[in-house]
Enzyme design. Structure first.
Site, PDB file in Angstrom:
ATOM      1  CG  ASP A   1      -0.207  -0.076   2.671  1.00 21.43           C
ATOM      2  OD1 ASP A   1       1.388   0.325   2.653  1.00 21.43           O
ATOM      3  OD2 ASP A   1      -0.127  -0.470   3.411  1.00 21.43           O
TER       4      ASP A   1
ATOM      5  CD  GLU B   1      -0.103  -6.861   3.193  1.00 21.18           C
ATOM      6  OE1 GLU B   1       0.514  -5.677   2.701  1.00 21.18           O
ATOM      7  OE2 GLU B   1       0.747  -7.286   3.442  1.00 21.18           O
TER       8      GLU B   1
ATOM      9  CD  GLU C   1       0.073   4.343   4.937  1.00 19.82           C
ATOM     10  OE1 GLU C   1      -1.068   5.037   5.395  1.00 19.82           O
ATOM     11  OE2 GLU C   1       0.930   5.281   4.747  1.00 19.82           O
TER      12      GLU C   1
ATOM     13  CG  HIS D   1       5.559   4.078  10.489  1.00 20.07           C
ATOM     14  ND1 HIS D   1       4.987   4.398   8.854  1.00 20.07           N
ATOM     15  CD2 HIS D   1       5.508   2.934  10.789  1.00 20.07           C
ATOM     16  CE1 HIS D   1       4.739   3.075   8.943  1.00 20.07           C
ATOM     17  NE2 HIS D   1       5.307   2.498   9.860  1.00 20.07           N
TER      18      HIS D   1
ATOM     19  NE  ARG E   1       3.270  11.640   4.881  1.00 29.19           N
ATOM     20  CZ  ARG E   1       3.991  10.260   3.927  1.00 29.19           C
ATOM     21  NH1 ARG E   1       4.620   9.544   4.059  1.00 29.19           N
ATOM     22  NH2 ARG E   1       5.501  11.525   3.109  1.00 29.19           N
TER      23      ARG E   1
ATOM     24  CG  HIS F   1       9.795   4.865  10.048  1.00 36.42           C
ATOM     25  ND1 HIS F   1      10.721   6.036   9.785  1.00 36.42           N
ATOM     26  CD2 HIS F   1       8.962   4.483   9.980  1.00 36.42           C
ATOM     27  CE1 HIS F   1       9.750   6.193   8.252  1.00 36.42           C
ATOM     28  NE2 HIS F   1       9.355   4.396   8.291  1.00 36.42           N
TER      29      HIS F   1
HETATM   30  C1  UD1 Z   1       6.330   5.012   3.827  1.00 35.41           C
HETATM   31  C2  UD1 Z   1       5.135   4.444   3.138  1.00 35.41           C
HETATM   32  C3  UD1 Z   1       4.607   3.747   3.890  1.00 35.41           C
HETATM   33  C4  UD1 Z   1       4.571   2.612   5.498  1.00 35.41           C
HETATM   34  C5  UD1 Z   1       6.169   3.200   5.197  1.00 35.41           C
HETATM   35  C6  UD1 Z   1       6.820   1.505   6.156  1.00 35.41           C
HETATM   36  C7  UD1 Z   1       4.098   5.929   1.590  1.00 35.41           C
HETATM   37  C8  UD1 Z   1       3.390   6.770   1.545  1.00 35.41           C
HETATM   38  N1  UD1 Z   1       4.650   5.828   2.930  1.00 35.41           N
HETATM   39  O1  UD1 Z   1       6.538   5.454   5.417  1.00 35.41           O
HETATM   40  O2  UD1 Z   1       3.011   3.216   3.401  1.00 35.41           O
HETATM   41  O3  UD1 Z   1       4.114   2.265   6.343  1.00 35.41           O
HETATM   42  O4  UD1 Z   1       7.181   3.470   4.414  1.00 35.41           O
HETATM   43  O5  UD1 Z   1       8.066   1.781   7.137  1.00 35.41           O
HETATM   44  O6  UD1 Z   1       4.554   5.451   1.074  1.00 35.41           O
HETATM   45  N2  UD1 Z   1      13.845   7.680   5.637  1.00 35.41           N
HETATM   46  C9  UD1 Z   1      15.178   7.589   5.598  1.00 35.41           C
HETATM   47  N3  UD1 Z   1      15.471   6.400   5.126  1.00 35.41           N
HETATM   48  C10 UD1 Z   1      15.395   5.037   5.128  1.00 35.41           C
HETATM   49  C11 UD1 Z   1      13.641   5.378   5.374  1.00 35.41           C
HETATM   50  C12 UD1 Z   1      12.922   7.412   5.278  1.00 35.41           C
HETATM   51  O7  UD1 Z   1      16.083   8.333   6.091  1.00 35.41           O
HETATM   52  O8  UD1 Z   1      15.203   4.123   4.901  1.00 35.41           O
HETATM   53  C13 UD1 Z   1      13.154   9.279   5.601  1.00 35.41           C
HETATM   54  C14 UD1 Z   1      13.422  10.340   4.165  1.00 35.41           C
HETATM   55  O9  UD1 Z   1      13.090  10.846   4.640  1.00 35.41           O
HETATM   56  C15 UD1 Z   1      12.114  10.094   3.283  1.00 35.41           C
HETATM   57  C16 UD1 Z   1      10.881  10.230   5.113  1.00 35.41           C
HETATM   58  O10 UD1 Z   1      11.833   9.223   5.826  1.00 35.41           O
HETATM   59  O11 UD1 Z   1      12.014  11.463   3.014  1.00 35.41           O
HETATM   60  C17 UD1 Z   1       9.245   9.439   4.572  1.00 35.41           C
HETATM   61  O12 UD1 Z   1       9.930   8.283   3.724  1.00 35.41           O
HETATM   62  P1  UD1 Z   1       8.708   8.034   2.908  1.00 35.41           P
HETATM   63  O13 UD1 Z   1       9.012   6.951   2.002  1.00 35.41           O
HETATM   64  O14 UD1 Z   1       7.611   8.934   1.868  1.00 35.41           O
HETATM   65  O15 UD1 Z   1       7.866   7.709   3.815  1.00 35.41           O
HETATM   66  P2  UD1 Z   1       7.794   6.425   5.612  1.00 35.41           P
HETATM   67  O16 UD1 Z   1       6.613   7.723   6.503  1.00 35.41           O
HETATM   68  O17 UD1 Z   1       8.546   6.420   5.412  1.00 35.41           O
HETATM   69  N1  UDP Z   2      10.791  -3.672  11.685  1.00 37.65           N
HETATM   70  C1  UDP Z   2      11.552  -3.993  11.801  1.00 37.65           C
HETATM   71  N2  UDP Z   2      13.282  -3.276  12.026  1.00 37.65           N
HETATM   72  C2  UDP Z   2      12.359  -2.064  13.304  1.00 37.65           C
HETATM   73  C3  UDP Z   2      11.231  -1.904  13.311  1.00 37.65           C
HETATM   74  C4  UDP Z   2       9.672  -2.764  12.415  1.00 37.65           C
HETATM   75  O1  UDP Z   2      12.948  -4.155  10.537  1.00 37.65           O
HETATM   76  O2  UDP Z   2      12.954  -1.730  14.123  1.00 37.65           O
HETATM   77  C5  UDP Z   2       9.607  -4.767  10.449  1.00 37.65           C
HETATM   78  C6  UDP Z   2       9.009  -4.917  10.939  1.00 37.65           C
HETATM   79  O3  UDP Z   2       9.476  -6.599  11.682  1.00 37.65           O
HETATM   80  C7  UDP Z   2       8.129  -5.345  10.195  1.00 37.65           C
HETATM   81  C8  UDP Z   2       8.388  -4.202   9.392  1.00 37.65           C
HETATM   82  O4  UDP Z   2       9.390  -3.578   9.122  1.00 37.65           O
HETATM   83  O5  UDP Z   2       7.810  -6.788   9.034  1.00 37.65           O
HETATM   84  C9  UDP Z   2       6.737  -2.946   9.408  1.00 37.65           C
HETATM   85  O6  UDP Z   2       7.428  -1.989   8.472  1.00 37.65           O
HETATM   86  P1  UDP Z   2       6.289  -0.325   8.653  1.00 37.65           P
HETATM   87  O7  UDP Z   2       6.145  -0.496  10.671  1.00 37.65           O
HETATM   88  O8  UDP Z   2       8.110   0.378   8.848  1.00 37.65           O
HETATM   89  O9  UDP Z   2       5.856  -0.747   7.890  1.00 37.65           O
HETATM   90  P2  UDP Z   2       4.231  -0.912   8.020  1.00 37.65           P
HETATM   91  O10 UDP Z   2       4.413  -2.764   8.303  1.00 37.65           O
HETATM   92  O11 UDP Z   2       3.018  -0.249   8.844  1.00 37.65           O
HETATM   93  O12 UDP Z   2       3.710  -0.818   6.898  1.00 37.65           O
END
Ligand code: UD1
Ligand code: UDP
Length: 383
Positions: free
Chosen positions: A97, A119, A133, A220, A222, A253
């Protein structure tokens, strides 16, 4: 021989795609398998790629600091479109998603390349939660030709939306396949190494004794940015002061909006049994989920994994699309209100019967064979 392209970009997609990719890569008689990462996440994605030994054929490297939805959507749409033009796969497989899921599916649709959605069919029917999502999923369902639904309930949702029944397959959630692979790697021989890695990640697992419990926290989403996450942080402070015999471990996160909200809370980093640490490699996180007494989370994946590991979960959201675990009794929906988080956690710490009931509930998300089922469907050309 079919050309299959897997496209994903974030940590949860990588975890849930990894076991499926492994299956397809093995079946060289039927499939030529390619992997494209958008790298919507960078570090959190790379850590999963390393663990599962996935070497992407294409890395679009699209993450920018604090990226906004329109820009990341456009970059993924453009990047994936260019790749599809060049590669011309028979199928594109996306998962879940995220923005990567939706934008990659749209790119494939524009080029008349059929999409398989792994999924599929999870719904809250609330556009604002989880945001964005819920709408990413609904839009991906409109674009996909094949729908791999984790549960019967997910299939029913799709049928209600007039998705043709012969395009929907109930497979179980591929996260169960991933979890089984990782749990196998956590042998007693590995535990010393895991303890060492956790120490490097700033948590000393030897603190846990029969009288010292672990509560794991992640947050984490939004829709929880700002007040939601701030209340979770205040609840974590209150709880760790009230229960000094419990360690609260919170891998934070990388999203800067999450970090800013936590940093705003005075005193959060000064409590000896509250550990705010960097995101953990999946194997370490699974290890802690298994060891934990309880998990407080707004994560989607954790709601599915923890019940399989026998760890109760309090879900810090208003609604969830994973209602199966709610009905089974392994998780409880509590929102992000400070008082409610403190009260519900306190109840589970104080009431062994209530806790035992949650702990023994059965995980409803599959048997670890989802990847095999998906492969079989595509082997038969989507039938
Ligand atoms: C994204 C997904 C969310 C998912 C989550 C899993 C969207 C809109 N959001 O949210 O559905 O649940 O991932 O974790 O698709 N960043 C880093 N390093 C990383 C990852 C993120 O620095 O490895 C920071 C960056 O500044 C980036 C920001 O996080 O711009 C946001 O990342 P983004 O993928 O847009 O949104 P998430 O909140 O991570
Ligand atoms: N996870 C991980 N390390 C962490 C926190 C979460 O590997 O420090 C794993 C968790 O077990 C799950 C996945 O990341 O499989 C979930 O990711 P997140 O919560 O970021 O996204 P969501 O599932 O809400 O989309």
């Amino acid at each position: 021989m079919k050309k299959i392209l897997f496209v994903f970009g974030t940590r949860p997609e990588a975890i849930k795609m990894a076991p499926v990719i492994a299956r397809f890569k093995k079946d060289t008689a039927h499939f030529k398998t390619y992997v494209c990462v958008t790298a919507q996440h960078r570090q959190q994605l790379d850590s999963v790629l390393r663990l599962f030994g996935i070497k992407p054929d294409f890395d679009l490297n699209l993450m920018r600091r604090n990226q906004h939805l329109p820009e990341i959507t456009c970059r993924i749409l453009k990047g994936v479109s260019a790749l599809l033009q060049k590669l011309q796969p028979d199928w594109v497989l996306v998962q879940g998603d995220t923005t990567t899921t939706f934008a990659a599916a749209l790119a494939a649709f524009y080029q008349h390349i059929p999409v398989g959605h792994i999924e599929a069919g999870l719904r809250t029917y609330r556009a604002d939660s989880p945001y964005p999502e819920e709408i990413n999923r609904q839009l991906t369902s409109r674009l996909a030709a094949l729908h791999f639904a984790p549960t019967k309930l997910n299939k029913e949702n799709l049928l209600k939306e007039s998705v043709p029944a012969d395009t929907v397959f109930v497979t179980g959630n591929t996260v169960m396949d991933a979890l089984q692979l990782i749990v196998k790697k956590i042998s007693p021989a590995q535990e010393k190494k895991i303890a060492r890695q956790l120490r490097l990640a700033q948590y000393d697992i030897s603190r846990l004794t029969p009288t010292r419990k672990l509560i794991l926290i992640t947050c984490h989403r939004r829709e929880n940015f700002g007040p939601g996450i701030e209340q979770v942080a205040r609840a974590a402070i209150q709880l760790s002061k009230a229960y000094t015999q419990v360690d609260f471990v919170w891998p934070v996160h990388f999203n800067p909006n999450v970090r800013k909200a936590i940093k705003n809370i005075k005193g959060v980093s000064k409590i000896p049994n509250l550990f705010l640490i960097e995101p953990l490699d999946y194997l370490l996180f699974v290890y802690l989920m298994k060891k934990a007494f309880l998990i407080l989370t707004d994560s989607g994946g954790v709601q599915e994994e923890a019940p399989a590991l026998g760890t109760p979960v309090l879900v810090m959201r208003e609604v969830t699309e994973r209602t199966e675990a709610l009905s089974a009794g392994c998780v409880k929906l509590i929102g992000t209100d400070f008082q409610t988080i403190v009260r519900e956690t306190g109840k589970l710490l104080a009431q062994p019967k209530l806790y035992a009931k949650m702990k023994k509930a059965v995980c409803p998300y599959g048997d670890g064979k989802a990847g095999r089922r998906i492969l079989e469907v595509l082997k038969k050309g989507g039938k």
